[in-house]
Design a protein around this motif. Structure first.
Motif, short mmCIF file in Angstrom:
data_model
loop_
_atom_site.label_atom_id
_atom_site.label_comp_id
_atom_site.label_asym_id
_atom_site.label_seq_id
_atom_site.Cartn_x
_atom_site.Cartn_y
_atom_site.Cartn_z
N HIS A 79 0.89 -1.16 0.00
CA HIS A 79 0.00 0.00 0.00
C HIS A 79 0.93 1.22 0.00
N ARG A 86 1.61 7.27 10.78
CA ARG A 86 0.77 6.94 11.95
C ARG A 86 1.66 6.67 13.16
N ILE A 109 -6.90 3.26 9.49
CA ILE A 109 -6.98 3.49 8.04
C ILE A 109 -7.63 4.86 7.76
N TYR A 149 -6.89 4.28 0.35
CA TYR A 149 -6.86 5.32 1.38
C TYR A 149 -7.65 6.56 0.94
N HIS A 182 -11.78 -0.94 1.62
CA HIS A 182 -10.74 -1.08 2.65
C HIS A 182 -11.40 -0.99 4.03
N PHE A 219 -10.98 -5.81 2.02
CA PHE A 219 -10.51 -6.17 3.36
C PHE A 219 -11.67 -6.85 4.07
N HIS A 247 -7.89 -9.55 1.17
CA HIS A 247 -7.28 -9.48 2.51
C HIS A 247 -8.13 -10.39 3.39
N GLN A 250 -7.08 -11.98 8.60
CA GLN A 250 -5.93 -11.39 9.28
C GLN A 250 -6.15 -11.29 10.79
N HIS A 270 -2.55 -12.38 4.01
CA HIS A 270 -2.47 -12.33 5.49
C HIS A 270 -2.65 -13.74 6.07
N ALA A 295 3.31 -7.09 8.90
CA ALA A 295 2.09 -6.77 9.65
C ALA A 295 1.98 -7.68 10.88
N ASP A 322 3.69 -5.66 2.48
CA ASP A 322 2.45 -5.00 2.93
C ASP A 322 2.70 -3.53 3.24
N ASN A 324 2.76 -0.25 4.44
CA ASN A 324 1.65 0.67 4.71
C ASN A 324 1.94 1.39 6.02
N PRO A 325 1.28 2.53 6.27
CA PRO A 325 1.66 3.33 7.44
C PRO A 325 1.07 2.82 8.76
N GLY A 326 0.14 1.87 8.70
CA GLY A 326 -0.54 1.48 9.93
C GLY A 326 -0.08 0.15 10.51
N SER A 327 -0.13 -0.88 9.69
CA SER A 327 0.15 -2.20 10.24
C SER A 327 1.48 -2.77 9.78
#
Ligand code: DI6
Ligand code: FE
Length: 412
Positions: A79, A86, A109, A149, A182, A219, A247, A250, A270, A295, A322, A324-327
């Motif tokens: 992503h 984050r 997210i 996003y 998402h 997701f 997804h 997870q 996942h 993640a 994966d 991405n800024p979150g997980s």
């Protein structure tokens, strides 16, 4: 016999990890040679079997100096187009909040959604370029990039345009995936069907019309969309001509793996909570299991995906960042390989297959990428290692010393 410069380039003086079909292990060829012509692999084999003197065969002869050559790596799940970060939520998690709690409180997210909606296509492109270049220095020649996003038509399209632009401005292959499903955007709270209609009736047609996506993803989770909702999105994408991915399983077992298999998805991703039935369904449908150890690590999960079941059932396992800024703020495919071994139980050979042959399969590109075989694209990575298992072994050290895309060495 003179074959008068049949090839554009030949690499020799090193070793090949071909990962070719039908070959054991890494498909090693010690003292191997590989030739490229018009962007494709024209010849692979032991150097001693070359059909003539290298300088009579190729316009350019390159000496690997004892290094290893592998297929260019494939990061099949990222992503990497997003704005902001984050790190504040990271601190909150370290103080005890969970990823799900943050998401239910309107963060997660949705935090990245707010920043991404504010960003221009240029901003998104610039930030993603930096992330992409970091992967390229580790031998990555193909990446997948998801939207998801924006969760409004304009931003979703902008993300995908930025992703497409990565392929125009960098020596990399990019596959794009539309991930409008998402999470539910806040303005649709209590109106889930209306958002799903928007995805199916406006976003997917627009994305397809502009040729902005190769696949559709969703997701499937308690904090995101139900299996039935994901199914309807994937079916709409499939009818519009997109490949499908999911997804799945997870944070909770939603039967996502079996759903992906039933829909003929290229991959389910996942899979930490996938049941034995889910594994069996994937095995019979030929669905790729995309493992995302970044993640798993970053969310401090304690329940790894059922790797031995996948192995026993013959489910191909891909490995990806994966990013991405979150997980999974993981900007390193080599670290993903290392984590897949230590946290999920892959062997270094499986990890390398995961970022080559099986990563390519998750993108539907296994006929043309992912192994060193005649006729495939000449996307290559050159490694300063004594053995290819070292790609999974070092931590924070990058032994990649050269990258080749379409037979052309890329500037480093
Ligand atoms: N699963 C993930 O790991 C990412 N998206 C998803 O559906 C996480 C995205 C994020 O937290 O920003
Ligand atoms: Fe993801």
């Amino acid at each position: 016999m003179s074959t008068a410069l049949t090839w554009d380039r030949v690499w020799l003086g090193g070793h090949l990890a071909t990962l070719a079909a039908g070959r054991e292990g890494y498909g090693e060829i010690l003292n191997g040679a590989l030739a490229a012509r018009r962007g494709k692999i024209a010849w692979v084999g032991p150097e001693g079997d070359l059909p003539g003197r290298p300088e009579d065969l190729a316009k350019e002869v390159l000496d690997l100096q004892g290094r290893w050559l592998t297929p260019g790596l494939v990061d099949c799940h990222t992503h990497m187009v997003f704005a902001g970060d984050r790190s504040g939520e990271f601190e909150a998690r370290l103080r005890g909040a969970t990823y799900e709690e943050i998401a239910r409180g309107g963060g997660g997210i949705r935090t990245t959604m707010r920043a991404t909606r504010e960003a221009s296509e240029d901003d998104l492109f610039r930030e993603a370029s930096r992330r992409l270049v970091a992967l390229q220095t580790e031998g990555v020649t193909t990446v997948e990039v998801k939207s998801g996003y924006g969760m409004e038509t304009g931003t979703e399209l902008r993300m995908l345009r930025a992703a497409r632009r990565l392929a125009r401005d960098h020596p990399v292959r990019v596959q794009t995936t539309f991930l409008g499903a998402h999470v539910l955007p806040p303005e649709f709270e209590g109106r889930r069907e209306a958002y799903l209609d928007l995805i199916r009736e406006e976003m997917i047609p627009q994305v397809v019309k502009e040729g902005l996506a190769d696949a559709v993803d969703a997701f499937c989770d308690e904090i995101a969309f139900t299996p039935e909702e994901c199914r309807s999105v994937l079916l709409a994408g499939r009818e519009a001509g997109l490949a499908t991915r999911l997804h799945a399983d997870q944070l909770s077992d939603q039967g996502g793996a079996a759903l992906a298999a039933r829909l003929g998805a290229r991959s389910a991703d996942h899979l930490e909570r996938t049941s034995p039935e889910g594994v069996a369904a994937m095995a019979s449908a030929g669905t790729v299991a995309v493992l995302l150890p970044g993640a798993f690590y970053f969310l401090k999960e304690d329940h790894p995906p059922p790797v031995s079941r996948f192995r026993e059932a013959g489910v191909p396992m891909a490995v990806a960042t994966d990013m991405n800024p979150g997980s999974s703020p993981l900007n390193s495919i080599l670290t993903a390989m290392n984590l897949s071994c230590l946290l999920m139980g892959l062997t270094p050979e499986e990890a390398l297959r995961g970022v080559t042959v099986h990563g390519a399969r998750a993108l539907g590109l296994h006929q043309v990428l992912g192994s060193l075989e005649k006729g495939k694209m000449a996307d290559l990575a050159i490694w300063e290692v004594g053995h290819p298992r070292e790609l999974s072994y070092w931590m924070g050290r990058n032994p990649c010393v050269g990258v080749v895309k379409d037979g052309e060495p890329t500037p480093s």
